[in-house]
Motif scaffolding. Sequence first.
Motif, PDB file in Angstrom:
ATOM      1  N   GLU A 257      42.240  38.322  51.005  1.00 11.55           N
ATOM      2  CA  GLU A 257      42.940  39.340  50.221  1.00 11.55           C
ATOM      3  C   GLU A 257      44.366  38.863  49.940  1.00 11.55           C
ATOM      4  O   GLU A 257      45.013  38.261  50.798  1.00 11.55           O
ATOM      5  CB  GLU A 257      42.966  40.666  50.977  1.00 11.55           C
TER       6      GLU A 257
ATOM      7  N   THR B 283      40.779  41.072  35.608  1.00 15.93           N
ATOM      8  CA  THR B 283      40.178  42.339  35.167  1.00 15.93           C
ATOM      9  C   THR B 283      38.698  42.454  35.475  1.00 15.93           C
ATOM     10  O   THR B 283      38.125  43.529  35.319  1.00 15.93           O
ATOM     11  CB  THR B 283      40.375  42.509  33.654  1.00 15.93           C
ATOM     12  N   GLU B 284      38.053  41.365  35.918  1.00 14.78           N
ATOM     13  CA  GLU B 284      36.608  41.386  36.141  1.00 14.78           C
ATOM     14  C   GLU B 284      36.281  40.874  37.540  1.00 14.78           C
ATOM     15  O   GLU B 284      36.974  39.990  38.052  1.00 14.78           O
ATOM     16  CB  GLU B 284      35.898  40.498  35.111  1.00 14.78           C
ATOM     17  N   PRO B 285      35.216  41.388  38.161  1.00 14.64           N
ATOM     18  CA  PRO B 285      34.793  40.852  39.461  1.00 14.64           C
ATOM     19  C   PRO B 285      34.343  39.398  39.326  1.00 14.64           C
ATOM     20  O   PRO B 285      33.655  39.019  38.377  1.00 14.64           O
ATOM     21  CB  PRO B 285      33.613  41.752  39.850  1.00 14.64           C
TER      22      PRO B 285
ATOM     23  N   THR C 101      41.357  39.919  45.537  1.00 17.15           N
ATOM     24  CA  THR C 101      40.817  38.917  46.449  1.00 17.15           C
ATOM     25  C   THR C 101      40.566  37.609  45.722  1.00 17.15           C
ATOM     26  O   THR C 101      40.347  37.570  44.512  1.00 17.15           O
ATOM     27  CB  THR C 101      39.499  39.389  47.097  1.00 17.15           C
TER      28      THR C 101
ATOM     29  N   GLY D 109      44.599  49.011  44.064  1.00 15.70           N
ATOM     30  CA  GLY D 109      43.577  48.498  44.956  1.00 15.70           C
ATOM     31  C   GLY D 109      43.885  47.088  45.408  1.00 15.70           C
ATOM     32  O   GLY D 109      45.035  46.664  45.463  1.00 15.70           O
ATOM     33  N   SER D 110      42.837  46.353  45.738  1.00 17.81           N
ATOM     34  CA  SER D 110      43.017  45.028  46.316  1.00 17.81           C
ATOM     35  C   SER D 110      42.752  43.939  45.291  1.00 17.81           C
ATOM     36  O   SER D 110      42.096  44.143  44.271  1.00 17.81           O
ATOM     37  CB  SER D 110      42.072  44.853  47.506  1.00 17.81           C
TER      38      SER D 110
ATOM     39  N   THR E  60      38.911  38.728  42.097  1.00 18.33           N
ATOM     40  CA  THR E  60      38.402  40.085  41.907  1.00 18.33           C
ATOM     41  C   THR E  60      39.516  41.086  42.184  1.00 18.33           C
ATOM     42  O   THR E  60      40.151  41.045  43.247  1.00 18.33           O
ATOM     43  CB  THR E  60      37.210  40.380  42.844  1.00 18.33           C
ATOM     44  N   SER E  61      39.749  41.987  41.227  1.00 18.10           N
ATOM     45  CA  SER E  61      40.759  43.034  41.386  1.00 18.10           C
ATOM     46  C   SER E  61      40.085  44.395  41.278  1.00 18.10           C
ATOM     47  O   SER E  61      39.214  44.603  40.436  1.00 18.10           O
ATOM     48  CB  SER E  61      41.836  42.913  40.304  1.00 18.10           C
ATOM     49  N   THR E  62      40.496  45.323  42.135  1.00 12.40           N
ATOM     50  CA  THR E  62      40.016  46.702  42.039  1.00 12.40           C
ATOM     51  C   THR E  62      41.075  47.617  41.448  1.00 12.40           C
ATOM     52  O   THR E  62      41.062  48.823  41.660  1.00 12.40           O
ATOM     53  CB  THR E  62      39.582  47.219  43.433  1.00 12.40           C
ATOM     54  N   GLY E  63      42.011  47.014  40.695  1.00 10.60           N
ATOM     55  CA  GLY E  63      43.043  47.819  40.048  1.00 10.60           C
ATOM     56  C   GLY E  63      44.371  47.680  40.745  1.00 10.60           C
ATOM     57  O   GLY E  63      44.467  47.170  41.875  1.00 10.60           O
TER      58      GLY E  63
END
Length: 281
Positions: free
Chosen positions: A86, A42-44, A65, A62-63, A56-59
């Motif tokens: 990714e 949930t956090e970068p 990594t 999203g991606s 890191t998730s962008t939702g």
Amino acid sequence: MSSDCFGSDGALTGYDKWRQSRWEEIAGPEGKASLIAHRPITEPGQEVPEVPGRWTSTGFSGSLTLTAARAEDVSVDGHAVDGTVELTSASRLSFPGGRRGTIEELRGAHALAVWDPAAPTLVGLREIEAWPWDPAWAVKAEYRPADAGRLLEVTRLTSPSMRDTLPAPGDFVFDLQGERHTLRAFDVGSDTLLITFTDDTSGTDTPGMGRWLILPRPRHTTDTARIDFNRALIPHHVFSAAFPCPLPPRENHLPLRVEAGERAPVFEEEAAPGTTTGPAV
């Protein structure tokens, strides 16, 4: 459900084969009892205590990594990671100590599942205790589709617990011990339905969080379904608390003792790493 669930000499043989396949599913080399973590990302730059790397998730749309140095000994699909890569739900990750990882999707977010072949819940598992097979617990049922888009709210066993909504496309109606009962079913994909239920053994002879039945989705509303309580499962959360399993809805309580199916796991207090034994069937 296949016809081998019902009263013939082949039914017991089919049940024994199912018990063995169930044992492999839980206690095999990549069994579910080896899950040690299920971490939403949930956090970068998020760190996961069980494995190296930064996530890191962008939702969900999203991606996702993973960033790791070569010295951290992380690989994705057999390739060593040295930088940022990714990931997808098909990615297979390897970590030091034989641990492995898979990417899952839960409640609109990515999650990392970490599996360890040396997990105490795996190496200490001796058997899955179950009641003896009894054809009286295999019943015919009517499948009644619900209104399109029906969702039911459930509680998932996470820390802390969370509420979730699951598609519930239909109900199964059947007679058992002279009474008519209804159980609501959840859609878990691939034409498979999941029934989570409690009964009067829950919390004493069987887990308080209930048990599961996994059934094929009937293709036609006129189809007669078959429910075999001999194949009632104890939830994966019982083998590993990392599984975010759903609790049964209040409507799915059967007011009788269902003395069929799995009862409880049996663990050894001390077990040699990597050794397990099969179930008594």
